[in-house]
Scaffold this active site. Structure first.
Site, PDB file in Angstrom:
ATOM      1  N   TYR A  63       5.054  -3.165 -14.697  1.00 58.23           N
ATOM      2  CA  TYR A  63       6.242  -4.022 -14.572  1.00 58.23           C
ATOM      3  C   TYR A  63       7.477  -3.171 -14.308  1.00 58.23           C
ATOM      4  O   TYR A  63       8.314  -3.507 -13.457  1.00 58.23           O
ATOM      5  CB  TYR A  63       6.406  -4.831 -15.859  1.00 58.23           C
ATOM      6  N   SER A  75      15.408  -5.688 -14.233  1.00 58.17           N
ATOM      7  CA  SER A  75      15.223  -5.512 -15.670  1.00 58.17           C
ATOM      8  C   SER A  75      15.572  -4.094 -16.080  1.00 58.17           C
ATOM      9  O   SER A  75      15.399  -3.145 -15.296  1.00 58.17           O
ATOM     10  CB  SER A  75      13.771  -5.805 -16.053  1.00 58.17           C
TER      11      SER A  75
END
Length: 261
Positions: free
Chosen positions: A156, A145
């Protein structure tokens, strides 16, 4: 666009195949000739596999918790039992659970974010290596990501930073075994509402503000000032997994409208 027989007779595992990007990847792989193993911990994956099987495509659905080593070992064992080899692994499981400034995270929430977005990829890479080494080659695509440079989802971001480091180092180590490892860093992607949400609890008004800040920052960080489509990510993942990318390994490719993460 479907490329006829691009993955003919290849055996491919796709994790998180019940919905979203993983579902799109699994459907395309199967339609392009791969013997495709669809993995998810939700039984919604059974319906996806059933629809593909009705089209005469070679698929296998496996229910497993990929946050555990035993879960991924189960996937590998069932894949080898059904198809005798593993050529491609698409490590797609992951996704931020909470959206808030880092100081608001609790200890257990940080652990859960790492368990969700780093460990499935670590376990997956480790579990398929023996079969790929025995086959004298293979391809691992790790879905990362651009959130490695983002706000309101620091755990994350740390997990996906780990995925990028894993990709680079594993590719370096396994190149002598003819195993390519590539990461696709997804940008903001429009997708249908999740059937199984990552967070079962409804966001508070404050959390909705924090989440919108992520959306705004992600859109503003792209050169094109908009989100992409699931198809954009699927196209990149399948290219990286195909023989067309046989000289590409050890890198993280952003598919993000110009946001380098």
């Amino acid at each position: 666009m479907i490329f006829e027989n691009r993955f003919l007779d290849k055996v491919a595992i796709v994790t998180g195949a019940g919905q979203g990007i993983g579902k799109g990847v699994a459907e395309r792989l199967a339609n392009e000739g791969a013997k495709t193993v669809l993995v998810d911990r939700s039984d919604i994956v059974l319906g996806v596999a059933d629809e593909l099987a009705k089209q005469g495509l070679q698929v296998l659905a496996v229910l497993a918790d990929l946050e555990t080593y035993a879960g991924f070992e189960k996937v590998v064992a069932e894949t080898l039992k059904a198809f005798n080899r593993i050529d491609i692994l698409i490590n797609n499981v992951g996704g931020t659970i909470w959206a808030k400034p880092y100081q608001h995270y609790k200890e257990d929430e940080i652990v859960k974010e790492i368990n969700r977005s780093l460990y499935p990829t670590l376990w997956g890479c480790h579990s398929v290596l023996p079969a790929m080494i025995e086959n004298k080659g293979g391809v691992i695509i790790n879905v990362s990501s651009i959130a490695t440079r983002s706000i309101n989802r620091i755990p994350y971001a740390a997990a996906k930073g780990g995925v990028n480091a894993l990709t680079a180092s594993l590719a370096f180590e396994q190149a002598p075994n003819n195993i390519r490892v590539v990461a696709i860093a997804t940008g903001g992607t429009e997708a249908p509402a999740r059937i199984v949400p990552r967070n079962e609890n409804k966001m508070t008004a404050e959390e909705e503000v924090w989440y919108q800040q992520i959306v705004d920052q992600t859109r503003e960080s792209t050169l094109v000032k908009k989100y992409g489509q699931i198809e954009d990510q699927v196209n990149a993942i399948l290219f990286a997994a195909s023989d067309e990318a046989k000289y590409i390994t050890g890198i993280t490719i952003p598919v993000s409208g110009g946001d380098l993460g």
